[in-house]
Write a protein that holds these residues in place. Structure first.
Motif, PDB file in Angstrom:
ATOM      1  N   LEU A 104       0.830  -1.210   0.000  1.00  0.00           N
ATOM      2  CA  LEU A 104       0.000   0.000   0.000  1.00  0.00           C
ATOM      3  C   LEU A 104       0.861   1.254   0.000  1.00  0.00           C
ATOM      4  CD1 LEU A 104      -2.749  -1.067   2.571  1.00  0.00           C
ATOM      5  CD2 LEU A 104      -2.982  -0.855   0.107  1.00  0.00           C
ATOM      6  N   GLY A 105       2.005   1.214   0.777  1.00  0.00           N
ATOM      7  CA  GLY A 105       2.905   2.371   0.808  1.00  0.00           C
ATOM      8  C   GLY A 105       3.549   2.622  -0.529  1.00  0.00           C
ATOM      9  N   SER A 106       3.944   1.543  -1.219  1.00  0.00           N
ATOM     10  CA  SER A 106       4.566   1.685  -2.532  1.00  0.00           C
ATOM     11  C   SER A 106       3.591   2.282  -3.530  1.00  0.00           C
ATOM     12  CB  SER A 106       5.059   0.318  -3.026  1.00  0.00           C
ATOM     13  OG  SER A 106       6.022  -0.222  -2.137  1.00  0.00           O
ATOM     14  N   VAL A 107       2.362   1.762  -3.484  1.00  0.00           N
ATOM     15  CA  VAL A 107       1.334   2.306  -4.383  1.00  0.00           C
ATOM     16  C   VAL A 107       1.087   3.776  -4.093  1.00  0.00           C
ATOM     17  CG1 VAL A 107      -1.095   2.159  -5.043  1.00  0.00           C
ATOM     18  CG2 VAL A 107       0.229   0.070  -4.730  1.00  0.00           C
ATOM     19  N   GLY A 108       1.012   4.104  -2.794  1.00  0.00           N
ATOM     20  CA  GLY A 108       0.789   5.500  -2.422  1.00  0.00           C
ATOM     21  C   GLY A 108       1.957   6.383  -2.840  1.00  0.00           C
ATOM     22  N   GLY A 109       3.187   5.887  -2.630  1.00  0.00           N
ATOM     23  CA  GLY A 109       4.354   6.673  -3.038  1.00  0.00           C
ATOM     24  C   GLY A 109       4.397   6.896  -4.529  1.00  0.00           C
ATOM     25  N   ALA A 110       4.078   5.826  -5.285  1.00  0.00           N
ATOM     26  CA  ALA A 110       4.067   5.966  -6.738  1.00  0.00           C
ATOM     27  C   ALA A 110       3.028   6.982  -7.182  1.00  0.00           C
ATOM     28  CB  ALA A 110       3.792   4.600  -7.377  1.00  0.00           C
ATOM     29  N   MET A 111       1.890   6.988  -6.494  1.00  0.00           N
ATOM     30  CA  MET A 111       0.847   7.958  -6.843  1.00  0.00           C
ATOM     31  C   MET A 111       1.296   9.382  -6.552  1.00  0.00           C
ATOM     32  SD  MET A 111      -2.558   5.927  -5.518  1.00  0.00           S
ATOM     33  CE  MET A 111      -3.613   7.311  -5.980  1.00  0.00           C
ATOM     34  N   VAL A 112       1.994   9.570  -5.406  1.00  0.00           N
ATOM     35  CA  VAL A 112       2.492  10.907  -5.064  1.00  0.00           C
ATOM     36  C   VAL A 112       3.517  11.376  -6.089  1.00  0.00           C
ATOM     37  CG1 VAL A 112       3.797  12.222  -3.376  1.00  0.00           C
ATOM     38  CG2 VAL A 112       2.021  10.657  -2.615  1.00  0.00           C
ATOM     39  N   ILE A 113       4.522  10.491  -6.426  1.00  0.00           N
ATOM     40  CA  ILE A 113       5.548  10.859  -7.403  1.00  0.00           C
ATOM     41  C   ILE A 113       4.916  11.148  -8.760  1.00  0.00           C
ATOM     42  CG2 ILE A 113       7.554   9.989  -8.670  1.00  0.00           C
ATOM     43  CD1 ILE A 113       8.261   8.395  -6.141  1.00  0.00           C
ATOM     44  N   GLY A 114       4.000  10.279  -9.158  1.00  0.00           N
ATOM     45  CA  GLY A 114       3.321  10.509 -10.422  1.00  0.00           C
ATOM     46  C   GLY A 114       2.582  11.839 -10.438  1.00  0.00           C
ATOM     47  N   GLY A 115       1.975  12.167  -9.282  1.00  0.00           N
ATOM     48  CA  GLY A 115       1.268  13.444  -9.184  1.00  0.00           C
ATOM     49  C   GLY A 115       2.210  14.624  -9.307  1.00  0.00           C
ATOM     50  N   LEU A 116       3.382  14.535  -8.664  1.00  0.00           N
ATOM     51  CA  LEU A 116       4.361  15.624  -8.738  1.00  0.00           C
ATOM     52  C   LEU A 116       4.868  15.816 -10.162  1.00  0.00           C
ATOM     53  CD1 LEU A 116       6.422  14.981  -5.470  1.00  0.00           C
ATOM     54  CD2 LEU A 116       4.865  16.892  -5.926  1.00  0.00           C
ATOM     55  N   ILE A 117       5.180  14.684 -10.831  1.00  0.00           N
ATOM     56  CA  ILE A 117       5.670  14.787 -12.213  1.00  0.00           C
ATOM     57  C   ILE A 117       4.602  15.408 -13.109  1.00  0.00           C
ATOM     58  CG2 ILE A 117       6.346  13.427 -14.225  1.00  0.00           C
ATOM     59  CD1 ILE A 117       7.666  11.449 -12.286  1.00  0.00           C
ATOM     60  N   THR A 118       3.383  14.956 -12.921  1.00  0.00           N
ATOM     61  CA  THR A 118       2.286  15.515 -13.715  1.00  0.00           C
ATOM     62  C   THR A 118       2.135  17.005 -13.464  1.00  0.00           C
ATOM     63  OG1 THR A 118       1.112  13.404 -13.612  1.00  0.00           O
ATOM     64  CG2 THR A 118      -0.185  15.339 -14.202  1.00  0.00           C
ATOM     65  N   PHE A 119       2.278  17.420 -12.197  1.00  0.00           N
ATOM     66  CA  PHE A 119       2.157  18.842 -11.860  1.00  0.00           C
ATOM     67  C   PHE A 119       3.276  19.652 -12.502  1.00  0.00           C
ATOM     68  CE2 PHE A 119       3.357  22.349  -9.004  1.00  0.00           C
ATOM     69  CZ  PHE A 119       2.205  23.105  -9.075  1.00  0.00           C
ATOM     70  N   MET A 120       4.532  19.121 -12.476  1.00  0.00           N
ATOM     71  CA  MET A 120       5.656  19.852 -13.056  1.00  0.00           C
ATOM     72  C   MET A 120       5.496  20.001 -14.560  1.00  0.00           C
ATOM     73  SD  MET A 120       8.740  18.103 -10.809  1.00  0.00           S
ATOM     74  CE  MET A 120      10.025  18.973 -11.720  1.00  0.00           C
ATOM     75  N   ILE A 121       5.041  18.914 -15.213  1.00  0.00           N
ATOM     76  CA  ILE A 121       4.817  19.001 -16.657  1.00  0.00           C
ATOM     77  C   ILE A 121       3.735  20.021 -16.957  1.00  0.00           C
ATOM     78  CG2 ILE A 121       3.970  17.723 -18.658  1.00  0.00           C
ATOM     79  CD1 ILE A 121       5.279  15.225 -17.453  1.00  0.00           C
ATOM     80  N   TYR A 122       2.680  19.984 -16.161  1.00  0.00           N
ATOM     81  CA  TYR A 122       1.592  20.940 -16.368  1.00  0.00           C
ATOM     82  C   TYR A 122       2.077  22.378 -16.152  1.00  0.00           C
ATOM     83  CZ  TYR A 122      -2.508  23.715 -15.165  1.00  0.00           C
ATOM     84  OH  TYR A 122      -3.450  24.711 -15.089  1.00  0.00           O
ATOM     85  N   ARG A 123       2.903  22.553 -15.104  1.00  0.00           N
ATOM     86  CA  ARG A 123       3.389  23.914 -14.788  1.00  0.00           C
ATOM     87  C   ARG A 123       4.275  24.448 -15.900  1.00  0.00           C
ATOM     88  NH1 ARG A 123       6.533  25.665  -9.221  1.00  0.00           N
ATOM     89  NH2 ARG A 123       6.733  27.899  -9.727  1.00  0.00           N
ATOM     90  N   LYS A 124       5.189  23.557 -16.430  1.00  0.00           N
ATOM     91  CA  LYS A 124       6.068  24.000 -17.514  1.00  0.00           C
ATOM     92  C   LYS A 124       5.259  24.356 -18.751  1.00  0.00           C
ATOM     93  CE  LYS A 124      10.100  22.549 -20.182  1.00  0.00           C
ATOM     94  NZ  LYS A 124      11.097  21.460 -20.426  1.00  0.00           N
TER      95      LYS A 124
END
Length: 514
Positions: A440-460
């Motif tokens: 569950l922690g790995s899934v949650g961490g992957a979701m957080v990292i994926g969210g950050l990457i998506t946010f950075m791409i969106y911001r750029k």
């Protein structure tokens, strides 16, 4: 239990979300049967196991119940008295009845057991028995009526008010088909009530009027084999009649594992017998009752990777479905047409070892429920293991150490204590294994990292869009002022060169000063 439920809820929530992430192919469920009509003004057909309304007409309208009131009277008496208690009939109990109303020939000062009074109440519809039982339980008919209303509220009745224990005419004495079905369901789920009400013959003991006793029979004609209205599947029921109420009738019947309850209010004779038969036939022909544990697969195989008070659970299953809970569906429907809804709202009336409830919904109605329960064999096997491993157990119960009888009692006491200790321990810590938390922690961490990457791409991407918009706006202003873009870029480069030279000189002066 509350602490345990909170701890286990997180695990089942995750499990439920995972299961829900894979939806099946949706298909149209069969329509709910409704091809029936009755002549009575108010009527209902209810499944006794689940409380599901199979069919109804004016089910929440208020009507006078007449003597079917005595079903509630009997239920309250059974819940609050011993059957061998002695009831003394007062003057008020015997004579405070309508002239010519039903009675069992019991006189002032006569004494009967509560059991005999209940038979007189339900089979003979004896009004003096209703009054005497009310006085015996609550001290007065008025106080007993208050108990009736409180119990009706507990059962979920919202259109019911009782003013007396017998059902004689009173403007403040009314009920609805739905409320009366709730009361009948509670009554027929009580084994003592069902035993008395299903009796087709009973002999009351002698009293001051009937020196030889009195043979009594049920007034419900569908219970009598010699009656043209006889219905073999009848469990029991109660009739009623007053000029204001008309004919009223409660009936319970059972067939093929399905137990049904009908209520008729404001009916007429003999039609209310036909109405009742038609309702029962409609129910048995169009619906089926299924044990949820025989079909439910989503929640019934939680086995591996669970720790229960430090005990690794593989076999038997840690949690099991209640084996007796049922749902009711149209015969044209499939079990999997009913949608399960997981709930952790457990009440005091639910099984002691239940940790969650699964409610089943078919179209717009709840059609039954079952419980996820702690497997009792876990407790039994753990207790056995603890007793086997406990030092000194053999010597304590050995015939050489103590008397055989005392040794047996000691062993039983030790077993009871061990069982209680294990239950208390088992209901406290329900541990989800480390591997589950890591996943569950790995899934949650992957979701957080994926969210950050998506946010950075969106911001750029957003910054690039904003830059293009500013450039378009700048070009428009330059065009409006008569300056070309090339001239502006040249001027901008010159200013950047002057700024850079000044900045270097400033730095040299500053370092020299230091």
């Amino acid at each position: 239990m509350t602490q345990f439920i909170k701890k286990v809820s997180s695990f089942f929530l995750c499990l439920f979300l995972i299961v829900s992430a894979f939806p099946g192919t949706a298909m149209a469920a069969a329509d709910w049967p409704d091809n029936i009509s009755v002549q009575a003004d108010g009527a209902i057909l209810m499944d006794a196991d689940t409380g599901t309304i199979l069919w109804g007409q004016n089910i929440h309208n208020q009507y006078f119940p007449a003597s079917i009131t005595k079903v509630m009277t009997a239920l309250l008496v059974i819940e609050n008295c011993r059957l061998d208690d002695t009831v003394t009939f007062s003057h008020d109990a015997v004579f405070n009845v309508e002239s010519g109303s039903s009675n069992a020939g019991i006189n002032e000062g006569d004494q009967l057991s509560v059991k005999d009074c209940l038979y007189a109440l339900l089979l003979k519809s004896a009004n003096e028995s209703a009054n005497a039982l009310a006085e015996h339980v609550a001290g007065s008919r008025e106080a007993f009526a208050d108990m009736m209303n409180a119990r009706a509220k507990e059962l979920g009745c919202t259109n019911t008010h009782f003013a007396n224990p017998s059902g004689l005419n009173n403007p403040e004495h009314y009920t609805s088909p739905y409320d009366m079905a709730l009361i009948a369901r509670a009554a027929f789920n009580n084994p003592i009530f069902e035993e008395i009400d299903s009796t087709t013959y009973y002999k009351l003991p002698p009293n001051s009027i009937n020196k030889e006793g009195l043979a009594i029979y049920p007034g419900h004609k569908m219970m009598r084999k010699g009656s043209p209205y006889y219905y073999p599947e009848i469990v029991g029921g109660k009739t009623g009649y007053t000029t204001l109420a008309g004919n009223t009738l409660i009936t319970c019947a059972e067939k093929n594992g399905m137990k049904l309850i009908t209520v008729i209010l404001k009916g007429s004779t003999p039609q209310y017998w036909a109405d009742t038969r038609n309702l029962l036939e409609f129910g048995f022909n169009n619906f089926t009752s299924l044990k949820a544990a025989d079909y439910e697969k989503t929640y019934s195989s939680i086995t591996n990777d669970l720790n229960f008070s430090g005990l690794s659970i593989t076999k038997p299953e840690a949690l099991v479905l209640d084996p007796d809970s049922r749902i009711i569906l149209p015969k044209t429907a499939d079990f999997y047409d009913a949608q399960p809804e997981l709930s952790y709202d457990i009440s005091g009336d639910d099984p002691d070892n239940a940790i969650a409830r699964i409610n089943y919904r078919y179209q717009d109605r709840v059609v039954g429920s079952t419980f996820l329960e702690i497997n009792n064999s876990l407790v039994e096997s753990a207790v056995k293991s603890k007793l086997d491993d406990a030092p000194g157990t053999a010597s304590e119960t050995s015939p050489a150490a103590v008397d055989a009888s005392a040794g047996k009692d000691a062993a039983k006491l030790k077993a009871d204590r061990a069982a209680q200790a294990y239950r208390e321990k088992a209901l406290r810590p329900f541990e989800i294994p480390l591997s589950a938390w890591l996943i569950l922690g790995s899934v949650g961490g992957a979701m957080v990292i994926g969210g950050l990457i998506t946010f950075m791409i969106y911001r750029k991407h957003r910054e690039e869009q904003d830059s293009l918009i500013r450039r378009e706006q700048r070009l428009k202003r330059l065009k409006d002022s008569g300056v070309s873009a090339d001239e502006f870029d040249s001027l901008l480069q010159q200013r950047r060169g002057i700024y850079t030279t000044r900045k270097k000189g400033w730095r040299k002066g500053r370092f020299k000063f230091r």
